[in-house]
Design an enzyme around this catalytic site. Sequence first.
Site, PDB file in Angstrom:
ATOM      1  N   ALA A 181      44.632  24.493  24.592  1.00  0.00           N
ATOM      2  CA  ALA A 181      44.608  24.280  25.990  1.00  0.00           C
ATOM      3  C   ALA A 181      44.661  22.903  26.545  1.00  0.00           C
ATOM      4  CB  ALA A 181      43.151  24.841  26.454  1.00  0.00           C
TER       5      ALA A 181
ATOM      6  N   ASN B  43      51.289  27.013  24.994  1.00  0.00           N
ATOM      7  CA  ASN B  43      51.967  28.103  25.999  1.00  0.00           C
ATOM      8  C   ASN B  43      52.461  27.661  27.036  1.00  0.00           C
ATOM      9  OD1 ASN B  43      50.570  31.164  27.016  1.00  0.00           O
ATOM     10  ND2 ASN B  43      52.778  30.476  26.935  1.00  0.00           N
TER      11      ASN B  43
ATOM     12  N   LYS C 144      41.955  35.445  17.840  1.00  0.00           N
ATOM     13  CA  LYS C 144      41.364  34.344  18.421  1.00  0.00           C
ATOM     14  C   LYS C 144      40.540  34.882  19.329  1.00  0.00           C
ATOM     15  CE  LYS C 144      43.089  30.757  21.764  1.00  0.00           C
ATOM     16  NZ  LYS C 144      44.045  30.499  22.877  1.00  0.00           N
TER      17      LYS C 144
END
Length: 257
Positions: free
Chosen positions: A182, A204, A95
């Site tokens: 995100a 996350n 990534k």
Amino acid sequence: MLKIADKQFHSRLFTGTGKFANSQLMSQAIEQSGSQLATMALKRVDIHNQQDDILSPLLSAGVNLLPNTSGAKNAKDAIFAAHLAREALGTNWLKLEIHPDPKYLMPDPIETLAAAEQLVKDGFVVLPYCHADPVLCKRLEEVGCAAVMPLGAPIGSNKGLVSQDFLQIIIDQAKVPVVVDAGIGAPSHAAYAMELGADAVLVNTAIAAARDPIAMARAFKLAVEAGRLAYESGLAGKVSHAVASSPLTSFLDECLS
């Protein structure tokens, strides 16, 4: 089934490993999420120790590793980190993250494109984190990236799909998988990304910072599955006026005749 480069995934929920209270909680949450791909910052991993408390539970659970270059401020830093990760972890998956501004963590499009082009030549499977910029995503695709990872909103903001209109263009144009990364702060955000046609999402903070990360991971799993099923089923189109689901016109006509 989602295919990226040489791997296939049943789960379209990718996860991060940061911000959890401890490695045991991280491991349990990722297990409940059903995720088969987890990303981790190289700076947080003891890459010389396969018993590292981040690596060990992931490897034992059969989760694919996606090292990231978080912390890199330019293409040179990212390329160096990528080669270090491949040598230490035995994976060419990466990534790519380059964000020189530590406050807002916005990805640098110029350095990202330059690094991506070189890393593809070096044999990496590159998944670049980038702005929701349709032109940039097409350029990243053209230099050989295996997928693109446009942001929904700034990292850790939990604001959802602020860039929705641009994400839709990217999804419509892309010939490689699109992973929304995100800003996804709730299962509903993840479901909506999937309804738009995204191939996967990466989550996350929303899981790790939840009051119950394990339960939240399960919630995201179900949301991603529901959103994908809705997309594949064909969502009803939006209209600007009311449309009765059970029209009474013919019934009333018969009664009055």
